[in-house]
Motif scaffolding. Structure first.
Motif, PDB file in Angstrom:
ATOM      1  N   ILE A 215       0.613  -1.309  -0.334  1.00 10.99           N
ATOM      2  CA  ILE A 215      -0.063   0.223  -0.503  1.00 10.99           C
ATOM      3  C   ILE A 215       0.586   0.960  -0.253  1.00 10.99           C
ATOM      4  N   LEU A 216       0.626   2.231  -1.357  1.00 12.46           N
ATOM      5  CA  LEU A 216       1.104   3.181  -1.603  1.00 12.46           C
ATOM      6  C   LEU A 216       1.049   4.717  -0.493  1.00 12.46           C
ATOM      7  N   ASP A 217      -0.320   4.931  -0.846  1.00  8.46           N
ATOM      8  CA  ASP A 217      -0.888   5.639  -0.691  1.00  8.46           C
ATOM      9  C   ASP A 217      -2.373   5.754  -0.572  1.00  8.46           C
ATOM     10  N   PHE A 218      -3.249   6.654   0.099  1.00  9.28           N
ATOM     11  CA  PHE A 218      -4.124   6.730  -0.447  1.00  9.28           C
ATOM     12  C   PHE A 218      -5.012   8.588  -0.537  1.00  9.28           C
ATOM     13  N   ASN A 219      -5.842   8.455  -1.658  1.00  7.95           N
ATOM     14  CA  ASN A 219      -6.879   9.888  -2.577  1.00  7.95           C
ATOM     15  C   ASN A 219      -7.872   9.829  -2.603  1.00  7.95           C
ATOM     16  N   ALA A 220      -8.791  10.429  -3.309  1.00  8.87           N
ATOM     17  CA  ALA A 220      -9.452  10.465  -3.120  1.00  8.87           C
ATOM     18  C   ALA A 220     -10.448   9.347  -4.169  1.00  8.87           C
ATOM     19  N   MET A 221     -10.083   8.533  -4.678  1.00 10.22           N
ATOM     20  CA  MET A 221     -10.276   7.560  -5.573  1.00 10.22           C
ATOM     21  C   MET A 221     -10.045   6.130  -4.816  1.00 10.22           C
ATOM     22  N   GLY A 222      -9.809   6.594  -3.611  1.00 18.29           N
ATOM     23  CA  GLY A 222      -8.873   4.972  -3.456  1.00 18.29           C
ATOM     24  C   GLY A 222      -7.796   4.850  -2.755  1.00 18.29           C
ATOM     25  N   THR A 223      -7.837   3.690  -3.014  1.00 18.36           N
ATOM     26  CA  THR A 223      -6.783   3.461  -2.132  1.00 18.36           C
ATOM     27  C   THR A 223      -5.159   2.880  -3.863  1.00 18.36           C
ATOM     28  N   VAL A 224      -4.400   3.518  -3.286  1.00 17.62           N
ATOM     29  CA  VAL A 224      -2.993   3.057  -4.481  1.00 17.62           C
ATOM     30  C   VAL A 224      -2.067   2.471  -3.600  1.00 17.62           C
ATOM     31  N   PRO A 259     -12.223   3.173 -10.881  1.00 15.29           N
ATOM     32  CA  PRO A 259     -11.593   3.984  -9.397  1.00 15.29           C
ATOM     33  C   PRO A 259     -12.978   5.300 -10.121  1.00 15.29           C
ATOM     34  N   TYR A 260     -13.010   6.029  -9.253  1.00 17.30           N
ATOM     35  CA  TYR A 260     -14.193   6.757  -8.964  1.00 17.30           C
ATOM     36  C   TYR A 260     -14.042   8.134  -7.868  1.00 17.30           C
ATOM     37  N   VAL A 261     -13.752   9.993  -8.196  1.00 21.20           N
ATOM     38  CA  VAL A 261     -13.558  10.376  -7.052  1.00 21.20           C
ATOM     39  C   VAL A 261     -14.559  10.175  -5.953  1.00 21.20           C
ATOM     40  N   GLU A 263     -16.622  12.710  -3.654  1.00 21.38           N
ATOM     41  CA  GLU A 263     -16.854  13.700  -3.356  1.00 21.38           C
ATOM     42  C   GLU A 263     -17.384  13.977  -1.900  1.00 21.38           C
ATOM     43  N   GLU A 264     -17.055  14.882  -0.422  1.00 23.08           N
ATOM     44  CA  GLU A 264     -18.026  15.708   0.202  1.00 23.08           C
ATOM     45  C   GLU A 264     -18.987  16.354  -0.272  1.00 23.08           C
ATOM     46  N   LEU A 265     -20.012  16.305   0.373  1.00 24.45           N
ATOM     47  CA  LEU A 265     -21.516  17.526   0.061  1.00 24.45           C
ATOM     48  C   LEU A 265     -21.689  18.020   1.330  1.00 24.45           C
ATOM     49  N   ARG A 266     -22.455  18.570   1.363  1.00 27.80           N
ATOM     50  CA  ARG A 266     -23.113  19.258   2.935  1.00 27.80           C
ATOM     51  C   ARG A 266     -24.234  18.337   3.106  1.00 27.80           C
ATOM     52  N   GLY A 267     -24.266  18.257   4.414  1.00 25.66           N
ATOM     53  CA  GLY A 267     -25.345  17.588   5.511  1.00 25.66           C
ATOM     54  C   GLY A 267     -25.050  16.180   5.331  1.00 25.66           C
ATOM     55  N   GLY A 268     -23.149  15.961   5.117  1.00 25.84           N
ATOM     56  CA  GLY A 268     -22.692  14.685   5.328  1.00 25.84           C
ATOM     57  C   GLY A 268     -23.301  13.309   4.361  1.00 25.84           C
ATOM     58  N   LYS A 269     -23.565  14.426   3.001  1.00 21.72           N
ATOM     59  CA  LYS A 269     -24.109  12.986   1.912  1.00 21.72           C
ATOM     60  C   LYS A 269     -22.533  12.907   1.006  1.00 21.72           C
ATOM     61  N   ALA A 270     -22.047  12.038  -0.073  1.00 21.78           N
ATOM     62  CA  ALA A 270     -21.006  11.710  -0.659  1.00 21.78           C
ATOM     63  C   ALA A 270     -21.599  12.089  -2.242  1.00 21.78           C
ATOM     64  N   LYS A 271     -21.192  12.057  -2.943  1.00 22.19           N
ATOM     65  CA  LYS A 271     -21.276  12.052  -4.344  1.00 22.19           C
ATOM     66  C   LYS A 271     -19.919  10.765  -5.101  1.00 22.19           C
ATOM     67  N   SER A 272     -20.332  10.616  -6.438  1.00 20.91           N
ATOM     68  CA  SER A 272     -19.374  10.414  -7.029  1.00 20.91           C
ATOM     69  C   SER A 272     -19.422  10.641  -8.041  1.00 20.91           C
TER      70      SER A 272
END
Length: 272
Positions: A215-224, A259-261, A263-272
């Motif tokens: 495991i090298l890193d973590f980013n907005a799409m998941g694990t690298v 992999p997909y990004v 994103e954290e939205l207001r209200g605690g919900k996330a969208k892809s």
């Protein structure tokens, strides 16, 4: 009658000059043949003594230049030119040219140091002086490097020796660095377990050291993941491209999502 007398008077001179020119040409041809033969004999002797190919070419070049100078002086002497004066003139011209072409002398000296200290040799894959490729020849003044796309690059010896040199052939093996991006929800430990044995099966991947998948890193799409097989320099690009194919094939066979990004939205919900 005057013309006949004139022709009769110059005929011996023309004949003598003609024989002289022919003799000079014969001397030149014989001299060139002897120089080639001497260089050939020297090369065979050095090869029989298992001398390095780089050093062989360097010594042969020096011998060739020296013998050609001797041949020119000999031909001038044959035509009646005072060779002692010519030698002095040649030395003076050499001094003037040397002062004007100090860069060439620097390249010559750098070539000697490259042969002595051997940061690289013919056949090594290097990066230096802003170029990259396989060393084809180390000459008196320049190093000939063949790039991976088969382009010949000629670099001054002083430029190479004065720069940082990366020699990828200095050690028995080389690491291929690739990365693999996993989507959120994919278990990285499972992906590692699938990739490691598959990497070892790639042609020309060596077993010691064994391929690394971590495991090298973590980013907005998941694990690298860091995917790092080892191989000889000659097989680098083959292993590089085969590793890319293996990652795509392994993840595709496992049914991993692309992999997909997230994103954290207001209200605690996330969208892809």
């Amino acid at each position: 009658m005057d013309v006949k007398i004139w022709l009769a008077s110059i005929a011996p001179v023309a004949t003598a000059i003609g024989f002289k020119v022919v003799g000079g040409l014969v001397l030149y041809l014989i001299g060139r043949w002897l120089i080639g033969a001497a260089i050939g004999v020297l090369s065979r002797v050095l090869t029989a003594r298992n001398l390095d190919a780089t050093l062989q070419r360097y010594i042969a070049n020096i011998l060739g230049v020296g013998l050609n100078i001797v041949l020119v002086v000999a031909i001038l002497g044959y035509f009646g030119v005072e060779t002692t004066s010519f030698a002095a003139l040649l030395a003076g011209v050499g001094l003037a040219v040397g002062a004007a072409w100090s860069g060439l002398l620097a390249n010559f000296a750098a070539g000697a140091f490259l042969i002595i200290f051997r940061p690289y040799k013919v056949g090594d894959y290097i990066v230096g002086a802003g170029v990259e490729g396989t060393v084809t020849e180390i000459g008196l003044f320049n190093t000939l490097i063949t790039a991976p796309d088969n382009v010949a690059m000629i670099v001054g010896n002083s430029k190479v020796s004065g720069d940082i040199i990366k020699n990828y052939s200095a050690h028995a093996h080389r690491r291929v660095d690739r990365t693999a991006q996993l989507a959120f929800g994919v278990d990285p430990l499972e992906a590692i377990a699938k990739l490691k044995p598959a990497l070892a099966a790639i042609p020309n991947v060596i077993s010691d050291p064994a391929p690394d998948v971590e495991i090298l890193d973590f980013n907005a799409m998941g694990t690298v993941l860091a995917v790092r097989p080892y191989c000889h320099t000659n097989h680098y690009w083959q292993v590089y491209f085969d590793t890319n194919k293996l990652i795509a094939a392994t993840f595709g066979a496992a049914g991993y999502p692309a992999p997909y990004v997230v994103e954290e939205l207001r209200g605690g919900k996330a969208k892809s």
